[in-house]
Design a protein around this motif. Structure first.
Motif, PDB file in Angstrom:
ATOM      1  N   PHE A 218       0.840  -1.198   0.000  1.00  0.00           N
ATOM      2  CA  PHE A 218       0.000   0.000   0.000  1.00  0.00           C
ATOM      3  C   PHE A 218       0.879   1.254   0.000  1.00  0.00           C
ATOM      4  CE2 PHE A 218      -2.460   3.267   2.293  1.00  0.00           C
ATOM      5  CZ  PHE A 218      -3.611   3.310   1.507  1.00  0.00           C
ATOM      6  N   SER A 219       1.953   1.227   0.782  1.00  0.00           N
ATOM      7  CA  SER A 219       2.856   2.373   0.854  1.00  0.00           C
ATOM      8  C   SER A 219       3.537   2.633  -0.489  1.00  0.00           C
ATOM      9  CB  SER A 219       3.904   2.142   1.943  1.00  0.00           C
ATOM     10  OG  SER A 219       4.771   3.240   2.056  1.00  0.00           O
ATOM     11  N   GLU A 220       3.862   1.572  -1.215  1.00  0.00           N
ATOM     12  CA  GLU A 220       4.462   1.748  -2.542  1.00  0.00           C
ATOM     13  C   GLU A 220       3.517   2.494  -3.480  1.00  0.00           C
ATOM     14  OE1 GLU A 220       5.411  -2.110  -3.917  1.00  0.00           O
ATOM     15  OE2 GLU A 220       7.026  -2.462  -2.470  1.00  0.00           O
ATOM     16  N   LEU A 221       2.222   2.290  -3.279  1.00  0.00           N
ATOM     17  CA  LEU A 221       1.227   2.895  -4.176  1.00  0.00           C
ATOM     18  C   LEU A 221       0.848   4.323  -3.779  1.00  0.00           C
ATOM     19  CD1 LEU A 221      -1.118  -0.197  -4.582  1.00  0.00           C
ATOM     20  CD2 LEU A 221       0.465   0.708  -6.294  1.00  0.00           C
ATOM     21  N   VAL A 222       0.790   4.590  -2.481  1.00  0.00           N
ATOM     22  CA  VAL A 222       0.263   5.900  -2.049  1.00  0.00           C
ATOM     23  C   VAL A 222       1.276   6.752  -1.302  1.00  0.00           C
ATOM     24  CG1 VAL A 222      -2.052   4.903  -1.895  1.00  0.00           C
ATOM     25  CG2 VAL A 222      -0.648   5.056   0.160  1.00  0.00           C
ATOM     26  N   GLY A 223       2.378   6.166  -0.839  1.00  0.00           N
ATOM     27  CA  GLY A 223       3.375   6.943  -0.124  1.00  0.00           C
ATOM     28  C   GLY A 223       3.294   6.785   1.386  1.00  0.00           C
ATOM     29  N   ARG A 224       4.328   7.285   2.048  1.00  0.00           N
ATOM     30  CA  ARG A 224       4.475   7.100   3.491  1.00  0.00           C
ATOM     31  C   ARG A 224       3.412   7.839   4.288  1.00  0.00           C
ATOM     32  NH1 ARG A 224       6.741  10.149   7.296  1.00  0.00           N
ATOM     33  NH2 ARG A 224       7.596  11.577   5.729  1.00  0.00           N
ATOM     34  N   VAL A 225       3.074   9.068   3.905  1.00  0.00           N
ATOM     35  CA  VAL A 225       2.163   9.885   4.711  1.00  0.00           C
ATOM     36  C   VAL A 225       0.778   9.251   4.796  1.00  0.00           C
ATOM     37  CG1 VAL A 225       0.990  12.111   4.880  1.00  0.00           C
ATOM     38  CG2 VAL A 225       3.415  12.027   4.252  1.00  0.00           C
ATOM     39  N   LEU A 226       0.235   8.853   3.641  1.00  0.00           N
ATOM     40  CA  LEU A 226      -1.088   8.230   3.653  1.00  0.00           C
ATOM     41  C   LEU A 226      -1.064   6.873   4.361  1.00  0.00           C
ATOM     42  CD1 LEU A 226      -2.554   9.028   0.113  1.00  0.00           C
ATOM     43  CD2 LEU A 226      -3.127  10.080   2.311  1.00  0.00           C
ATOM     44  N   THR A 227       0.044   6.155   4.254  1.00  0.00           N
ATOM     45  CA  THR A 227       0.153   4.869   4.946  1.00  0.00           C
ATOM     46  C   THR A 227       0.139   5.068   6.454  1.00  0.00           C
ATOM     47  OG1 THR A 227       1.416   3.938   3.107  1.00  0.00           O
ATOM     48  CG2 THR A 227       1.535   2.784   5.216  1.00  0.00           C
ATOM     49  N   GLU A 228       0.881   6.051   6.934  1.00  0.00           N
ATOM     50  CA  GLU A 228       0.898   6.320   8.370  1.00  0.00           C
ATOM     51  C   GLU A 228      -0.481   6.763   8.861  1.00  0.00           C
ATOM     52  OE1 GLU A 228       4.015   9.099   9.056  1.00  0.00           O
ATOM     53  OE2 GLU A 228       5.617   7.586   8.883  1.00  0.00           O
ATOM     54  N   ARG A 229      -1.181   7.513   8.042  1.00  0.00           N
ATOM     55  CA  ARG A 229      -2.526   7.939   8.410  1.00  0.00           C
ATOM     56  C   ARG A 229      -3.454   6.728   8.519  1.00  0.00           C
ATOM     57  NH1 ARG A 229      -4.605  12.483   4.614  1.00  0.00           N
ATOM     58  NH2 ARG A 229      -2.680  13.398   5.474  1.00  0.00           N
ATOM     59  N   LEU A 230      -3.329   5.809   7.570  1.00  0.00           N
ATOM     60  CA  LEU A 230      -4.123   4.583   7.623  1.00  0.00           C
ATOM     61  C   LEU A 230      -3.782   3.762   8.867  1.00  0.00           C
ATOM     62  CD1 LEU A 230      -6.012   2.427   6.477  1.00  0.00           C
ATOM     63  CD2 LEU A 230      -4.127   1.625   5.050  1.00  0.00           C
ATOM     64  N   CYS A 231      -2.502   3.646   9.182  1.00  0.00           N
ATOM     65  CA  CYS A 231      -2.081   2.895  10.373  1.00  0.00           C
ATOM     66  C   CYS A 231      -2.660   3.510  11.646  1.00  0.00           C
ATOM     67  CB  CYS A 231      -0.557   2.856  10.462  1.00  0.00           C
ATOM     68  SG  CYS A 231       0.227   1.850   9.177  1.00  0.00           S
ATOM     69  N   ASP A 232      -2.670   4.834  11.728  1.00  0.00           N
ATOM     70  CA  ASP A 232      -3.236   5.511  12.888  1.00  0.00           C
ATOM     71  C   ASP A 232      -4.725   5.187  13.038  1.00  0.00           C
ATOM     72  OD1 ASP A 232      -0.807   6.645  13.462  1.00  0.00           O
ATOM     73  OD2 ASP A 232      -1.261   8.579  12.528  1.00  0.00           O
ATOM     74  N   LYS A 233      -5.447   5.148  11.913  1.00  0.00           N
ATOM     75  CA  LYS A 233      -6.879   4.845  11.965  1.00  0.00           C
ATOM     76  C   LYS A 233      -7.117   3.409  12.409  1.00  0.00           C
ATOM     77  CE  LYS A 233      -8.425   8.208   8.490  1.00  0.00           C
ATOM     78  NZ  LYS A 233      -9.068   8.384   7.157  1.00  0.00           N
ATOM     79  N   LEU A 234      -6.305   2.486  11.899  1.00  0.00           N
ATOM     80  CA  LEU A 234      -6.455   1.092  12.295  1.00  0.00           C
ATOM     81  C   LEU A 234      -6.113   0.894  13.768  1.00  0.00           C
ATOM     82  CD1 LEU A 234      -4.886  -0.727   9.199  1.00  0.00           C
ATOM     83  CD2 LEU A 234      -7.305  -0.389   9.714  1.00  0.00           C
ATOM     84  N   SER A 235      -5.081   1.566  14.238  1.00  0.00           N
ATOM     85  CA  SER A 235      -4.697   1.460  15.648  1.00  0.00           C
ATOM     86  C   SER A 235      -5.791   2.032  16.543  1.00  0.00           C
ATOM     87  CB  SER A 235      -3.376   2.191  15.897  1.00  0.00           C
ATOM     88  OG  SER A 235      -2.320   1.611  15.169  1.00  0.00           O
ATOM     89  N   LEU A 236      -6.389   3.151  16.131  1.00  0.00           N
ATOM     90  CA  LEU A 236      -7.471   3.752  16.906  1.00  0.00           C
ATOM     91  C   LEU A 236      -8.670   2.811  16.955  1.00  0.00           C
ATOM     92  CD1 LEU A 236      -8.716   6.142  18.417  1.00  0.00           C
ATOM     93  CD2 LEU A 236      -9.416   7.089  16.193  1.00  0.00           C
ATOM     94  N   TRP A 237      -9.001   2.210  15.807  1.00  0.00           N
ATOM     95  CA  TRP A 237     -10.120   1.260  15.771  1.00  0.00           C
ATOM     96  C   TRP A 237      -9.868   0.100  16.730  1.00  0.00           C
ATOM     97  CZ3 TRP A 237      -9.931  -3.930  14.474  1.00  0.00           C
ATOM     98  CH2 TRP A 237     -11.167  -4.567  14.370  1.00  0.00           C
ATOM     99  N   ALA A 238      -8.651  -0.444  16.735  1.00  0.00           N
ATOM    100  CA  ALA A 238      -8.324  -1.563  17.622  1.00  0.00           C
ATOM    101  C   ALA A 238      -8.395  -1.134  19.089  1.00  0.00           C
ATOM    102  CB  ALA A 238      -6.937  -2.108  17.298  1.00  0.00           C
ATOM    103  N   ARG A 239      -7.864   0.035  19.391  1.00  0.00           N
ATOM    104  CA  ARG A 239      -7.854   0.517  20.769  1.00  0.00           C
ATOM    105  C   ARG A 239      -9.275   0.746  21.282  1.00  0.00           C
ATOM    106  NH1 ARG A 239      -4.351   3.918  19.883  1.00  0.00           N
ATOM    107  NH2 ARG A 239      -5.571   5.806  19.562  1.00  0.00           N
ATOM    108  N   GLU A 240     -10.124   1.351  20.453  1.00  0.00           N
ATOM    109  CA  GLU A 240     -11.503   1.593  20.861  1.00  0.00           C
ATOM    110  C   GLU A 240     -12.287   0.292  21.032  1.00  0.00           C
ATOM    111  OE1 GLU A 240     -12.951   4.250  17.868  1.00  0.00           O
ATOM    112  OE2 GLU A 240     -12.242   6.045  18.933  1.00  0.00           O
ATOM    113  N   GLY A 241     -11.864  -0.754  20.318  1.00  0.00           N
ATOM    114  CA  GLY A 241     -12.507  -2.052  20.468  1.00  0.00           C
ATOM    115  C   GLY A 241     -11.995  -2.852  21.652  1.00  0.00           C
ATOM    116  N   GLY A 242     -10.979  -2.317  22.339  1.00  0.00           N
ATOM    117  CA  GLY A 242     -10.417  -3.014  23.494  1.00  0.00           C
ATOM    118  C   GLY A 242      -9.331  -4.012  23.144  1.00  0.00           C
ATOM    119  N   TRP A 243      -8.800  -3.922  21.911  1.00  0.00           N
ATOM    120  CA  TRP A 243      -7.768  -4.863  21.478  1.00  0.00           C
ATOM    121  C   TRP A 243      -6.396  -4.223  21.635  1.00  0.00           C
ATOM    122  CZ3 TRP A 243     -11.130  -8.376  21.508  1.00  0.00           C
ATOM    123  CH2 TRP A 243     -12.366  -8.221  20.895  1.00  0.00           C
ATOM    124  N   ASN A 244      -5.476  -4.935  22.237  1.00  0.00           N
ATOM    125  CA  ASN A 244      -4.118  -4.426  22.444  1.00  0.00           C
ATOM    126  C   ASN A 244      -3.277  -4.719  21.197  1.00  0.00           C
ATOM    127  OD1 ASN A 244      -1.758  -3.453  23.477  1.00  0.00           O
ATOM    128  ND2 ASN A 244      -1.690  -4.805  25.250  1.00  0.00           N
TER     129      ASN A 244
END
Length: 321
Positions: A218-244
């Motif tokens: 995904f990073s190869e296609l869209v670049g580092r900034v958008l990938t990091e933004r996606l990672c932040d969203k996924l981490s937030l989703w996991a944290r809000e769901g109670g998953w470590n």
């Protein structure tokens, strides 16, 4: 599987059932993570695994057998006098290790005395073999346990008990190089790969490289900034769901203790589905489904089959030929 109860240091002797309940309540209040052992003169050991103060299960260990005690009979099991209690604080990764060790059935046990060269050669054989196992290695001042899934799984988990304390680490088939020179008392508990505790362990180790390769592509296609933004969203989703679970551009850092294979598989599929929903906004559904299939194909056949068995391969747009 091996009983770790002998390695849990004593903290209280000859205590009553009432005081046992007080100690359990204390662990809840202190958000204790680790093992609580209760030993009796009959030779019975009861093991409570705690995770942040919550009792996960109760294991009864006696005469080299281990049973899971039904929750509804916990109080009856504790109704004995003169208990010896011990507490061993452990990180969550070690708690996952002990779950496999306590719950996976034993098919056979092999005991040996190995030189360094013999241990090194056998470690390689175990790592590529078909049978998963827990391996205990003892030498002067050291007791170490290893979870070896076999089938060329690159990660071998290690739990060490020394005079300085307990330590969890991640290793590979070269782990004998970290041991002191000498002879080793080795016990290998050969297990059943189909048991859910091993399947959950293997599924976790298969999911992590899948996420790492997905995010790299995904990073190869869209670049580092958008990938990091996606990672932040996924981490937030996991944290809000109670998953470590934390997602970075290097993959998923999974420190969650799943009490069942079903729960683990559900979260991994949901995380992957959430990845797809977010990634589609950047590169479109056809491209996302294409990189998912491309990534799955890059995995070895065993881990690809394992992931698809638990729902990853049934994601929208992914068609297997």
């Amino acid at each position: 599987m091996p009983d770790f109860s002998a390695l849990v240091p004593e903290t209280h002797r000859n205590i009553s059932p009432g005081f046992v309940e007080t100690l359990i309540q204390t662990q809840r209040e202190e958000l204790f993570t680790g093992l609580m052992r209760l030993s009796y003169s009959s030779g019975e050991h009861l093991i409570f695994p705690f995770l942040e103060g919550i009792q996960q299960k109760l294991y009864r260990c006696q005469n080299e057998s281990i049973q899971i005690v039904p929750r509804k009979t916990w109080l009856d099991s504790l109704d004995h006098s003169n208990a010896v209690v011990g507490l061993l604080r452990l990180p969550v990764e070690a708690m996952r290790f002990t779950r496999v060790a306590y719950e996976a059935p034993i098919r056979r046990v092999e005991t040996s005395v190995f030189t360094f060269e013999e241990l090194s050669n056998n470690a390689v054989k175990w790592a590529v073999g078909q049978d998963p196992s827990v391996v205990r290695i003892e030498t002067e001042g050291v007791k170490k346990y290893y979870l070896i899934a076999g089938r060329s799984t690159p990660i071998i988990e290690e739990l060490s008990f020394t005079e300085e304390g307990t330590r969890f680490s991640v290793n590979d088939a070269s782990f004998p190089r970290t041991l002191p020179k000498g002879e080793y008392q080795v016990t290998r508990y050969i297990s059943n790969r189909e048991h859910e505790s091993w399947r959950e362990f293997e599924l976790r180790l298969a999911f992590n490289p899948l996420m790492r390769m997905l995010l790299s592509r995904f990073s190869e296609l869209v670049g580092r900034v958008l990938t990091e933004r996606l990672c932040d969203k996924l981490s937030l989703w996991a944290r809000e769901g109670g998953w470590n679970i934390t997602v970075t551009s290097n993959g998923a850092v999974n420190r969650h203790y799943f009490d069942s294979l079903e729960n683990a598989a559900t979260v991994y599929v949901d995380l992957l589905r959430h990845f797809r929903e977010e990634a589609v906004q950047a590169i479109g559904p056809r491209m996302v489904d294409g990189i998912l299939q491309e990534t799955l194909i890059k995995l070895d056949p065993y881990r690809r089959e394992l992931l698809t068995q638990y729902g990853v391969g049934s994601m929208p747009g992914v068609v297997w030929r």
